[in-house]
Design a protein around this motif. Structure first.
Motif, mmCIF file in Angstrom:
data_model
loop_
_atom_site.group_PDB
_atom_site.id
_atom_site.type_symbol
_atom_site.label_atom_id
_atom_site.label_comp_id
_atom_site.label_asym_id
_atom_site.label_seq_id
_atom_site.Cartn_x
_atom_site.Cartn_y
_atom_site.Cartn_z
ATOM 1 N N THR A 117 0.826 -1.207 0.000
ATOM 2 C CA THR A 117 0.000 0.000 0.000
ATOM 3 C C THR A 117 0.861 1.258 0.000
ATOM 4 N N ILE A 118 1.958 1.230 0.757
ATOM 5 C CA ILE A 118 2.886 2.372 0.745
ATOM 6 C C ILE A 118 3.431 2.593 -0.654
ATOM 7 N N PHE A 119 3.776 1.513 -1.344
ATOM 8 C CA PHE A 119 4.259 1.637 -2.727
ATOM 9 C C PHE A 119 3.193 2.277 -3.612
ATOM 10 N N VAL A 120 1.961 1.810 -3.498
ATOM 11 C CA VAL A 120 0.881 2.369 -4.314
ATOM 12 C C VAL A 120 0.706 3.856 -4.022
ATOM 13 N N ASN A 121 0.721 4.225 -2.748
ATOM 14 C CA ASN A 121 0.530 5.629 -2.376
ATOM 15 C C ASN A 121 1.706 6.507 -2.761
ATOM 16 N N HIS A 122 2.870 5.911 -2.939
ATOM 17 C CA HIS A 122 4.058 6.690 -3.302
ATOM 18 C C HIS A 122 4.169 6.941 -4.801
ATOM 19 N N VAL A 123 3.179 6.485 -5.544
ATOM 20 C CA VAL A 123 3.084 6.833 -6.969
ATOM 21 C C VAL A 123 1.749 7.559 -7.157
ATOM 22 N N PRO A 124 1.666 8.799 -6.717
ATOM 23 C CA PRO A 124 0.381 9.515 -6.739
ATOM 24 C C PRO A 124 -0.060 9.870 -8.157
ATOM 25 N N GLY A 125 -1.368 9.878 -8.343
ATOM 26 C CA GLY A 125 -1.915 10.277 -9.630
ATOM 27 C C GLY A 125 -2.416 9.127 -10.475
ATOM 28 N N GLN A 126 -2.363 7.900 -9.952
ATOM 29 C CA GLN A 126 -2.890 6.757 -10.692
ATOM 30 C C GLN A 126 -4.109 6.204 -9.938
ATOM 31 N N TYR A 127 -4.846 5.350 -10.593
ATOM 32 C CA TYR A 127 -6.157 4.970 -10.081
ATOM 33 C C TYR A 127 -6.109 4.128 -8.811
ATOM 34 N N LEU A 128 -5.128 3.251 -8.687
ATOM 35 C CA LEU A 128 -5.080 2.370 -7.525
ATOM 36 C C LEU A 128 -4.895 3.143 -6.228
ATOM 37 N N GLU A 129 -4.328 4.327 -6.323
ATOM 38 C CA GLU A 129 -4.117 5.150 -5.125
ATOM 39 C C GLU A 129 -5.438 5.448 -4.421
ATOM 40 N N TYR A 130 -6.513 5.553 -5.187
ATOM 41 C CA TYR A 130 -7.806 5.922 -4.607
ATOM 42 C C TYR A 130 -8.495 4.753 -3.920
ATOM 43 N N PRO A 168 14.513 -4.860 2.753
ATOM 44 C CA PRO A 168 14.863 -4.837 1.325
ATOM 45 C C PRO A 168 13.648 -4.613 0.429
ATOM 46 N N ILE A 169 12.494 -5.130 0.823
ATOM 47 C CA ILE A 169 11.290 -4.908 0.027
ATOM 48 C C ILE A 169 10.907 -3.430 0.052
ATOM 49 N N PHE A 170 11.021 -2.797 1.214
ATOM 50 C CA PHE A 170 10.697 -1.374 1.298
ATOM 51 C C PHE A 170 11.650 -0.543 0.440
ATOM 52 N N ILE A 171 12.934 -0.856 0.502
ATOM 53 C CA ILE A 171 13.913 -0.136 -0.325
ATOM 54 C C ILE A 171 13.581 -0.318 -1.800
ATOM 55 N N PHE A 172 13.305 -1.551 -2.190
ATOM 56 C CA PHE A 172 12.947 -1.860 -3.571
ATOM 57 C C PHE A 172 11.705 -1.074 -3.991
ATOM 58 N N GLY A 173 10.684 -1.072 -3.130
ATOM 59 C CA GLY A 173 9.454 -0.364 -3.452
ATOM 60 C C GLY A 173 9.649 1.138 -3.551
ATOM 61 N N THR A 174 10.497 1.692 -2.686
ATOM 62 C CA THR A 174 10.758 3.133 -2.734
ATOM 63 C C THR A 174 11.425 3.527 -4.044
ATOM 64 N N ILE A 175 12.453 2.785 -4.438
ATOM 65 C CA ILE A 175 13.154 3.084 -5.693
ATOM 66 C C ILE A 175 12.210 2.925 -6.878
ATOM 67 N N LEU A 176 11.418 1.865 -6.861
ATOM 68 C CA LEU A 176 10.461 1.632 -7.944
ATOM 69 C C LEU A 176 9.432 2.757 -8.006
ATOM 70 N N ALA A 177 8.983 3.228 -6.836
ATOM 71 C CA ALA A 177 8.006 4.316 -6.800
ATOM 72 C C ALA A 177 8.587 5.605 -7.367
ATOM 73 N N MET A 178 9.861 5.855 -7.118
ATOM 74 C CA MET A 178 10.485 7.055 -7.670
ATOM 75 C C MET A 178 10.547 6.996 -9.199
ATOM 76 N N VAL A 179 10.827 5.806 -9.738
ATOM 77 C CA VAL A 179 10.775 5.625 -11.185
ATOM 78 C C VAL A 179 9.363 5.898 -11.691
ATOM 79 N N GLY A 180 8.372 5.399 -10.963
ATOM 80 C CA GLY A 180 6.986 5.630 -11.341
ATOM 81 C C GLY A 180 6.612 7.096 -11.311
ATOM 82 N N GLN A 181 7.119 7.842 -10.351
ATOM 83 C CA GLN A 181 6.819 9.270 -10.289
ATOM 84 C C GLN A 181 7.382 10.002 -11.498
#
Length: 385
Positions: free
Chosen positions: A37-50, A326-339
């Motif tokens: 859920t943190i990963f989803v919320n860290h890529v704001p502006g897409q539908y799953l965030e809602y 490690p999953i959180f780190i992975f998700g954070t980096i992936l979310a930044m790419v998504g942003q």
């Protein structure tokens, strides 16, 4: 062991007297859901965030994750901080704090590289104005020092620094918990209240702001988790009473309506400090704290709910939850790419949603890889010396 943390069966209370030897996966599963859920919320502006629960109440996955972390710490270190083992355990905990600090610096540097690379490759220099990067670019020398000293935080890269501070505090928390859990809870509550009333919070160096997640405030939720698990390990019971269930459920319904209908202009402060009546995330206002605790209580005492989190140890969610850092780190980096992707596509919600769906799948792939790697390492024969 966690059966009594999240309930189970049809007994009216939750007891820790019967402790199964096998690993209970419910904390792992709930932790994994928070991470996703943190990963989803860290890529704001897409539908799953809602669809995430931040849209239906005062708290979000950050609060849930901190509470789960406190429960996990109480489970891992409860009863171990005793005379003769304090120094060794303190060093072990501080080594974890160092790992969290290094992870924070690493993800911050990678985030800078992702946004700078996007600015160069796509010719979008306005990317540098996102997530608090501009002060770092304009004051590079000071920015490097500030980042190393935790005096400058990038947006969406501010959780690990707070955790590092909590783990620096943890030996003292465990020591006081060994003396009296009630005393620890009172001291922690007073620190939370004083920090919220007088705005005691670590400052940023490059601007007049401060940390987004104040460790002096969030430690209270962390301590609640530790104290709760300590009580459970000592045989305490969590009552499943209709009145308490009704109060928790009504509060969740009211908070959902409050968010859905944007009742933020309703003033119920009565002159009290904002930490008691507001909705501030930095200082963990009482409204947010109560919301996550209400959710936790219902999950704990309603068997039909908490049984959903009891999955097999080899379930993808359980594996993701077991490797949280490690999953959180992975998700954070992936979310930044998504942003960056969303930025250069003009905030295209479809592109962002597709990216997040793929990213969730990659979380499970990485979880499988980490589990496989752990199995390989544990199965490797020891070298003769």
């Amino acid at each position: 062991m966690l059966q009594n943390t999240f309930g189970g069966g049809s007994n009216p209370t939750i007891s820790a007297r019967m402790v199964p030897k096998e690993r209970d996966t419910r904390l792992d599963v709930l932790r994994a859901l928070c991470l996703l859920t943190i990963f989803v919320n860290h890529v704001p502006g897409q539908y799953l965030e809602y669809l995430t629960h931040k849209n239906f109440g005062f708290s979000d996955s950050a609060e849930a994750f901190v509470l789960i972390s406190g429960l996990s710490v109480g489970l891992a270190y409860g009863g171990k901080f005793v005379s003769g083992a304090c120094l060794a355990l303190t060093l072990k905990i501080w080594r974890r704090a160092l790992a969290l600090y290094v992870a924070h610096i690493m993800t911050s540097i990678v985030t800078l590289a992702i946004f700078a690379g996007g600015a160069l490759y796509f010719g979008r220099q306005d990317l540098i104005s996102e997530i608090n990067i501009r002060p770092f670019v304009e004051q590079t020398e000071q920015g490097i020092v500030a980042m190393v000293l935790l005096g400058h935080q990038l947006g969406y890269n501010n959780i690990l620094s707070m955790y590092a501070v909590l783990f620096l505090m943890l030996p003292g928390i465990l020591w006081l918990n060994g003396i009296s859990s009630r005393l620890l809870l009172v001291f922690s509550a007073l620190l939370w209240l004083v920090a919220g009333v007088f705005k005691l919070v670590p400052s940023n160096f490059l601007d007049e702001g401060y940390w987004f997640l104040n460790p002096w405030s969030w430690q209270f939720l962390f301590v609640i988790g530790i104290v709760s698990m300590t009580a459970i390990r000592q045989g305490a019971v969590l009552p499943r009473r209709p009145l308490l269930i009704a109060i928790a459920a009504i509060y969740l319904v009211v908070s959902a309506l409050w968010v859905l209908f944007s009742w933020w202009n309703i003033d119920l402060s009565f002159g009290l400090p904002a930490v008691l009546t507001g909705f501030d995330k930095t200082f963990l206002s009482l409204t947010r704290l109560s919301h996550v605790l209400a959710i936790a209580y219902l999950v704990a005492v309603i068997p039909a709910v908490n049984r959903l989190a009891r999955l097999d140890a080899d379930h993808p969610l359980a594996m993701v939850g077991r490797h949280s850092l490690p999953i959180f780190i992975f998700g954070t980096i992936l979310a930044m790419v998504g942003q960056v992707l969303l930025f250069v596509t003009g905030r295209n919600p479809i592109a962002g949603t597709l990216f997040v769906i793929v990213g969730i799948g990659l979380h499970f792939v990485y979880g499988y890889y980490l589990e496989w790697l752990r199995g390989v390492v544990s199965a490797k024969p020891m070298r003769a010396t």
